[in-house]
Design a protein around this motif. Structure first.
Motif, PDB file in Angstrom:
ATOM      1  N   TRP A   1       0.840  -1.191   0.000  1.00 10.40           N
ATOM      2  CA  TRP A   1       0.000   0.000   0.000  1.00 10.40           C
ATOM      3  C   TRP A   1       0.883   1.252   0.000  1.00 10.40           C
ATOM      4  N   PRO A   2       0.548   2.245  -0.804  1.00 15.76           N
ATOM      5  CA  PRO A   2       1.251   3.529  -0.692  1.00 15.76           C
ATOM      6  C   PRO A   2       0.782   4.260   0.564  1.00 15.76           C
ATOM      7  N   ARG A   3       1.495   5.301   0.910  1.00 11.27           N
ATOM      8  CA  ARG A   3       1.149   6.050   2.124  1.00 11.27           C
ATOM      9  C   ARG A   3      -0.265   6.618   2.044  1.00 11.27           C
ATOM     10  N   SER A   4      -0.707   6.994   0.851  1.00 13.83           N
ATOM     11  CA  SER A   4      -2.057   7.553   0.712  1.00 13.83           C
ATOM     12  C   SER A   4      -3.130   6.530   1.082  1.00 13.83           C
ATOM     13  N   SER A   5      -2.918   5.272   0.703  1.00 12.78           N
ATOM     14  CA  SER A   5      -3.888   4.230   1.050  1.00 12.78           C
ATOM     15  C   SER A   5      -3.893   3.964   2.554  1.00 12.78           C
TER      16      SER A   5
ATOM     17  N   LEU B   1      -6.475   4.809   7.993  1.00 11.72           N
ATOM     18  CA  LEU B   1      -6.420   5.412   9.321  1.00 11.72           C
ATOM     19  C   LEU B   1      -7.550   6.412   9.522  1.00 11.72           C
ATOM     20  N   THR B   2      -7.819   7.192   8.495  1.00 13.00           N
ATOM     21  CA  THR B   2      -8.868   8.211   8.585  1.00 13.00           C
ATOM     22  C   THR B   2     -10.256   7.584   8.593  1.00 13.00           C
ATOM     23  N   ALA B   3     -10.441   6.501   7.844  1.00 11.28           N
ATOM     24  CA  ALA B   3     -11.749   5.847   7.808  1.00 11.28           C
ATOM     25  C   ALA B   3     -12.148   5.357   9.190  1.00 11.28           C
ATOM     26  N   VAL B   4     -11.189   4.803   9.933  1.00 15.19           N
ATOM     27  CA  VAL B   4     -11.489   4.298  11.274  1.00 15.19           C
ATOM     28  C   VAL B   4     -11.518   5.421  12.297  1.00 15.19           C
TER      29      VAL B   4
ATOM     30  N   GLY C   1     -13.023  -2.201  -0.694  1.00 13.38           N
ATOM     31  CA  GLY C   1     -13.463  -1.295  -1.748  1.00 13.38           C
ATOM     32  C   GLY C   1     -13.862   0.061  -1.193  1.00 13.38           C
ATOM     33  N   ASP C   2     -14.284   0.931  -2.086  1.00 14.07           N
ATOM     34  CA  ASP C   2     -14.651   2.293  -1.683  1.00 14.07           C
ATOM     35  C   ASP C   2     -15.770   2.292  -0.642  1.00 14.07           C
ATOM     36  N   ALA C   3     -16.745   1.394  -0.823  1.00 16.68           N
ATOM     37  CA  ALA C   3     -17.862   1.341   0.129  1.00 16.68           C
ATOM     38  C   ALA C   3     -17.382   0.978   1.531  1.00 16.68           C
ATOM     39  N   ASP C   4     -16.385   0.122   1.609  1.00 14.52           N
ATOM     40  CA  ASP C   4     -15.867  -0.275   2.924  1.00 14.52           C
ATOM     41  C   ASP C   4     -15.174   0.900   3.611  1.00 14.52           C
ATOM     42  N   PHE C   5     -14.377   1.648   2.864  1.00 16.71           N
ATOM     43  CA  PHE C   5     -13.714   2.820   3.448  1.00 16.71           C
ATOM     44  C   PHE C   5     -14.744   3.866   3.857  1.00 16.71           C
TER      45      PHE C   5
ATOM     46  N   LEU D   1     -14.611   1.107   7.761  1.00 15.38           N
ATOM     47  CA  LEU D   1     -13.900  -0.156   8.005  1.00 15.38           C
ATOM     48  C   LEU D   1     -14.241  -0.751   9.374  1.00 15.38           C
ATOM     49  N   PRO D   2     -15.521  -0.942   9.683  1.00 12.17           N
ATOM     50  CA  PRO D   2     -15.861  -1.536  10.986  1.00 12.17           C
ATOM     51  C   PRO D   2     -15.422  -2.989  11.058  1.00 12.17           C
ATOM     52  N   ILE D   3     -15.260  -3.488  12.261  1.00 14.23           N
ATOM     53  CA  ILE D   3     -14.824  -4.871  12.439  1.00 14.23           C
ATOM     54  C   ILE D   3     -15.807  -5.836  11.793  1.00 14.23           C
ATOM     55  N   ASP D   4     -17.109  -5.542  11.866  1.00  9.44           N
ATOM     56  CA  ASP D   4     -18.102  -6.404  11.224  1.00  9.44           C
ATOM     57  C   ASP D   4     -17.802  -6.573   9.737  1.00  9.44           C
TER      58      ASP D   4
END
Length: 901
Positions: free
Chosen positions: A427-431, A436-439, A474-478, A482-485
Motif C-alpha cells: 500500500w502507498p502512504r495515501s492508502s 487510518l482516517t476511515a477508522v 473497496g470504496d464502500a468499505d472505506f 472499516l468496521p470490524i463487522d
C-alpha cells in the motif's frame, strides 16, 4: 525417502508414492529438491539424470517428457491426495523463482479444490544458486537453531540466515491458505524444532505457541520498549497490573516479558527473572492455572538444584495457604531459598467467564502478594479496562499501569509494512492514510500523522484484520469506516469462495462451534472435528479443520498448531458477535452447537478432551438447556478432598445462578449440596449402615459375594461376604496404624428428578459422594473374609441401567507412602457385584481395595469402595475398576491414576 540422481520417470514415481503415503496417513509432506533447474517462458523445470536441455542443433527442448515441470507435477499430485495435511516444498536450484511464479499462477485454484495449506521456500530468484550454499545454510541452521526464533522453525524463519550466508542469492518464500497468499505463514507447517530457543518460562509448554504467535514478526518500537521496561522496573511492587482497553497490546507486553531478549539490549529484565507465565482463556480455572504455574516452577527448581544453588530435598510446607495449593506453595518456598525474587505472569485476568473462577484467582493472587512466606514472589497481571470489563478487587493493593491504545503513527508504519493491494504491491502512504482516517476521522487526510492514540475500537486487532483483507477492500468499505463487522465478513466470505463442496459448507459450522465455546484456543481439534460431524459435516477430517482455521486468519487462535494436541478458538471476545452476524449457517442454533460439543466430549477419548471436559462441560450443558446434565457434570469433577470439592462447587455456583436463576431447582440443588457438605455428618456406622471393617484386599480380580438381597421387611437376610482371591497383597497396616480422620461425606445427591418439560435428557449419571484422601504407610498381610449384614430392601421404580465411566486422580504420592480414597459409584439392580475387577497390571502392587459399603438395592443405590494407592516405585501408575451387568455387559468403569515420587 531419499532419491539420488534419479531419472525423470523414477522421480515422478517417487513423488506419486510420497503423496499417496502422506494422504493415506493424513500427514504433512515435505519435498526437498536439490539439483539443477531451468526456466522457460515462466515455467520451471527440475532436471533429472536423463533430462535433455537442448537438441542436437542446440535448441532448448525443455518439456515434461525430458524434465519435471514442477508446478504441473505438484498440481497433479495434490489433486489426487485429499488427505494431505499441508505441503512444504523446498527448492535448491538455479532460476527457482520461476517455480514460485508458476505456483503463484497455478496453485490457488488447485488449493481451492483439494489442499488448503502450502509453503514454498526457494533458493534464488531468477539467478544462480551457488555451490549448495542454500541447503548447507539450512542444515547448519537446523543444527544451531535461532535463539530469537519460536519453538519450531518455519520456512519463513530461514530467509534471513540464507540471505546473510549466501551473498549471491535471494531466497523467496510463499505461503498459501485456502487458495490465497497469506501475510503470516501457517505455524503448523514447521520444519524442525528450534534447538536453541531461549530458555524462557513457557518453553515446551502449551503457551509457548501463544508467545510465538504474539511476537513473530513484531516490530519493537521505542514506545513498546519503554512500556515493558516501566513495568519491569517496579520490581519492589508485589502486584503489578497492566490495564488497557481491548486491543491495546497487553498480551504482547506479557509475551515480551517472557521473551525480553526480543527487546534488544536496553531491557530492565531478563528471562531468568520470570518463574512462570500463563495466558488465561474463557475456560481457565484456579485449578488449571495453579497446576500450570507449579509445573513451570518445578522445572526451575530442578535446574537450580542441578546447578547446586539449592539443596535437592523436599521443602516442608507448614500450614495451608488460602487458594494456593501445597504443590505451588512448595515450589515457591523452595525458590525463595535462592534469595532471588520469583515473578509470575498472568495474562487476561478478566477472561474467565464465571466470576466465581475469577474471584478464586484474585484470592490466590492476594495470598501470593501478601503472605510473609511469599515475600519474594512478584505477580504481574493484565486485565481489560473497558466499561464492560469485570471490576478489579477494590481492597487489593496493586500498582496499576495504564496501557494506551497504539499511536496513529505506529499503526500507520505497521500498515505500510504489511498491507498489499490486489496485485501484491505494498500500500502507498495515501492508502494507509485513507484507512487510518476511515477508522479514526480525526486523522487528517493529508499531512503528517498525529502523535496520539489511534481511536479504533479494536486497536491492534483492528489493524491486523485490515491487513488480513487488504486486497478485498473497496470504496464502500472505506466510506463505512472499516468496521470490524465488515472486515470479518470479508475474511469469512473469501474463505468460503476459495473452498468448494462440503468444505465450504463446513466453514459456517466451524464458526458455530467455536463461537459456542469461550474465547481463546480452548477447543481440542478432535472435539471440533467430532462436533462438525454431529452437525452434519461427516466428511471433514482434522487436516481440513486446520485448512479452514488457517484460512480464517486472525479470527481464530491456535495453540500447539500442527500437533495432535492442537486447540482452536475465537481469537478475541470482540470477534464473537461479528462472527455470529457473518456466519452463513444461522440455521444452527447455539443450543444445537452446545449439544454437538457435548456429544463430541462423550465420544473422544483423548487426554485433551478429558481436560476440556473438566473445565467446560458444565458450561456446555447449561448452554444446551440441560441443567440436570450440568449438575451431573459438576458432580463428576474429581477433587482431592471434601474441602477442595466445596471450593470447586462454590466457584461454579454463580454460573448456575446467572444462567438459571437463584430459585431454579438445579441451582438450589447445588447450593443445598454445599450446605450439607459444610455440616459434618456422623460417622457412617452411626447412620444406620454398618461400616465394613478394614479388609485386606489387593488382587487383580476381587470377588465380592453379596448373597441374596432381602426382599421382606420382616426378615433379615443371611450375611453377605467380601472375599479376596490370592494370598499375599500390599495393604495398609493394622487398624491402629491407619489414620481414620476422614469421614464418609453425607449423601448429597437426592433421587434424580424426572426430566422436566422442555429440557433434554442428560447422559451424565449422578455421581456418588466426593473423594477424600489421607496418607498411610504400606505393609504386607494376608487376605481375609468379612461378613456383611444386609438391611432388607424396599421396592422402588427401576431406572434404566446405563453404562458409566469416570476417572479418579491420586496425584503425586511419595514412594513408601500410600493414599486412600473413597471411590463412589451408583449401584444398579442390573449390576453383578459378585465380581468386581481391579486391574493395575502389577498384581496389586500399585492399587488395592481397602473396604467398601453398599446398602440394599433400591433401584439406584449410592455405594463406595475405598481404594488405596501405594506406588511400588517412582513413575506413573494406572488401574481400572470394572463392574459388569448380570448379563455380562460392561456397566461401570473407573480409571485410577497416580504418580509415585
Amino acid at each position: 525417502m531419499t532419491i539420488v540422481n534419479p531419472t525423470v520417470r523414477n522421480l515422478q514415481a517417487a513423488l506419486r508414492s510420497a503423496f499417496e503415503a502422506a494422504s493415506r496417513q493424513q500427514a504433512t509432506l515435505l519435498l526437498w529438491f536439490i539439483g539443477h533447474g531451468l526456466s522457460a517462458n515462466g515455467d520451471y523445470y527440475f532436471l533429472a539424470r536423463d533430462s535433455l536441455e537442448s537438441d542436437a542443433a542446440g535448441n532448448a527442448i525443455l518439456d515434461s517428457q525430458f524434465a519435471v515441470h514442477l508446478a504441473q507435477t505438484l498440481k497433479e499430485r495434490i489433486s489426487g491426495s485429499p488427505g494431505l495435511d499441508g505441503l512444504l516444498v523446498v527448492v535448491d536450484s538455479c532460476e527457482a523463482a520461476a517455480a514460485a511464479d508458476a505456483g503463484a499462477r497455478n496453485w490457488p485454484a488447485l488449493v481451492r479444490q483439494v489442499s488448503g495449506r502450502v509453503d514454498l521456500l526457494v533458493a534464488s530468484d531468477d539467478g544462480k544458486a551457488y555451490s549448495g550454499c542454500f541447503t548447507e545454510t539450512l542444515l547448519e541452521t537446523f543444527r544451531t537453531g535461532i535463539p530469537a526464533g519460536g519453538e519450531n522453525l518455519l520456512a519463513a524463519d530461514l530467509l534471513a540466515p540464507v540471505a546473510r550466508a549466501c551473498k549471491n542469492q535471494q531466497p523467496q518464500h510463499f505461503s498459501y491458505a485456502a487458495g490465497s497468499p497469506t501475510p503470516v505463514a501457517d505455524h503448523g507447517l514447521w520444519l524442525v524444532p528450534n534447538v536453541t530457543r531461549a530458555r524462557d518460562a513457557v518453553r515446551d509448554r502449551p503457551d509457548a505457541s501463544t508467545v510465538d504467535e504474539l511476537v513473530r514478526g513484531l516490530h519493537v518500537t521505542k514506545a513498546l520498549r519503554s512500556q515493558v521496561n516501566a513495568v519491569a522496573e517496579h520490581g519492589y511492587e508485589r502486584l503489578r497490573v497492566l490495564l488497557g482497553p481491548g486491543g491495546s497490546g497487553k498480551s504482547t507486553a506479557v509475551a515480551l516479558l517472557v521473551r525480553p531478549d526480543l527487546l534488544g539490549l536496553e531491557t530492565a529484565i531478563s528471562a531468568a527473572h520470570i518463574g512462570a507465565a500463563v495466558f488465561l482463556t474463557g475456560t481457565s480455572t484456579l485449578r488449571s492455572v495453579t497446576e500450570e504455574l507449579a509445573v513451570q516452577l518445578e522445572r526451575r527448581v530442578a535446574l537450580l538444584s542441578a546447578a547446586g544453588e539449592i539443596e535437592p530435598v523436599a521443602t516442608v510446607i507448614s500450614g495451608e495457604y488460602r487458594k494456593v495449593t501445597a504443590r505451588l506453595a512448595r515450589a515457591l518456598v523452595t525458590l525463595g531459598e535462592t534469595g532471588r525474587t520469583t515473578t509470575l505472569l498472568i495474562d487476561g485476568l478478566d477472561l474467565p467467564t464465571e466470576h466465581g473462577h475469577r474471584d478464586e484467582l484474585w484470592a490466590a493472587i492476594e495470598t501470593l502478594t501478601s503472605h510473609a512466606d511469599f515475600a519474594h514472589v512478584r505477580v504481574i497481571g493484565t486485565a481489560r479496562s473497558d466499561a464492560d470489563a469485570p471490576p478489579l478487587p477494590s481492597d487489593l493493593r496493586m500498582w496499576r499501569f495504564e496501557l494506551p491504545m497504539p499511536g496513529v503513527g505506529v499503526v500507520g508504519d505497521y500498515l505500510l509494512r504489511h498491507a498489499h493491494d490486489e496485485h501484491g504491491e505494498p500500500w502507498p502512504r495515501s492508502s494507509v492514510t485513507r484507512a487510518l482516517t476511515a477508522v479514526d476521522p480525526g486523522v487528517p487526510a493529508d499531512g503528517a500523522w498525529p502523535d496520539r492514540p489511534w481511536r479504533a475500537v479494536g486497536g491492534w486487532l483492528h489493524a491486523r484484520l485490515i491487513v488480513q483483507v487488504d486486497r478485498f477492500l473497496g470504496d464502500a468499505d472505506f466510506a463505512a469506516g472499516l468496521p470490524i463487522d465488515c472486515l470479518v465478513r470479508h475474511r469469512l466470505g473469501h474463505l468460503q469462495w476459495s473452498l468448494s463442496g462440503p468444505r465450504a459448507e463446513a466453514v459456517g459450522l466451524l464458526i458455530t462451534v467455536v463461537v459456542a465455546a469461550e474465547a481463546g484456543p480452548v477447543l481440542p481439534i478432535d472435539i471440533v472435528r467430532r462436533a462438525l460431524h454431529d452437525l452434519g459435516a461427516r466428511t471433514i477430517d482434522e487436516a481440513q479443520v486446520r485448512d479452514s482455521a488457517v484460512g480464517l486468519g486472525a479470527l481464530i487462535a491456535r495453540r500447539r498448531p500442527g500437533s495432535t494436541g492442537e486447540h482452536l478458538g475465537v481469537a478475541h471476545t470482540a470477534l464473537k458477535d461479528p462472527l455470529r452476524k457473518a456466519n452463513p449457517r444461522k440455521d444452527i442454533s447455539s443450543v444445537r452447537a452446545h449439544r454437538a460439543i457435548i456429544a463430541a466430549l462423550g465420544q473422544s477419548g483423548t487426554a485433551e478432551a478429558a481436560a476440556y471436559r473438566e473445565v467446560a462441560a458444565i458450561r456446555h450443558y447449561l448452554g444446551a438447556g440441560d441443567p440436570v446434565g450440568a449438575f451431573g457434570a459438576l458432580y463428576a469433577l474429581p477433587s482431592a478432598s471434601l474441602t477442595d470439592r466445596i471450593e470447586l462447587w462454590e466457584a461454579w455456583l454463580p454460573n448456575f445462578t446467572a444462567r438459571l436463576g437463584p430459585d431454579h431447582p438445579e441451582t438450589r440443588r447445588v447450593r443445598d449440596t454445599i450446605a450439607k457438605w459444610r455440616t459434618p455428618p456422623d460417622p457412617p456406622a452411626r447412620r444406620g449402615r454398618r461400616s465394613i471393617p478394614r479388609t485386606l484386599i489387593g488382587a487383580v480380580i476381587i470377588a465380592i459375594v453379596l448373597g441374596l438381597w432381602g426382599t421382606c421387611s420382616r426378615m433379615t437376610p443371611p450375611p453377605a461376604e467380601i472375599a479376596a482371591t490370592g494370598s499375599v497383597f500390599t495393604t495398609p497396616p493394622t487398624d491402629s496404624a491407619v489414620d481414620e480422620t476422614e469421614q464418609l461425606p453425607p449423601d448429597p445427591n437426592p433421587k434424580p428428578e424426572p426430566t422436566r418439560t422442555g429440557q433434554p435428557r442428560s447422559n451424565v449419571p449422578t455421581a456418588a459422594p466426593p473423594t477424600t484422601a489421607s496418607t498411610v504407610e504400606s505393609t504386607t498381610s494376608l487376605a481375609k473374609v468379612i461378613p456383611i449384614p444386609i438391611i432388607p430392601s424396599s421396592t422402588t421404580q427401576k431406572p434404566a441401567c446405563t453404562p458409566y465411566s469416570t476417572a479418579v486422580y491420586y496425584g503425586d504420592v511419595q514412594y513408601g507412602k500410600a493414599v486412600k480414597k473413597y471411590i463412589p459409584f451408583a449401584y444398579m439392580e442390573c449390576d453383578n457385584l459378585a465380581v468386581v475387577q481391579l486391574d493395575d497390571g502389577m498384581n496389586g502392587k500399585a492399587f488395592s481395595i481397602l473396604d467398601g459399603e453398599c446398602p440394599p438395592p433400591q433401584g439406584k443405590t449410592e455405594c463406595y469402595l475405598r481404594v488405596i494407592f501405594h506406588p511400588p516405585d517412582a513413575g506413573q501408575f494406572d488401574a481400572t475398576l470394572k463392574i459388569n451387568q448380570k448379563n455380562g455387559t460392561p456397566r461401570l468403569k473407573i480409571t485410577l491414576h497416580g504418580t509415585g515420587t
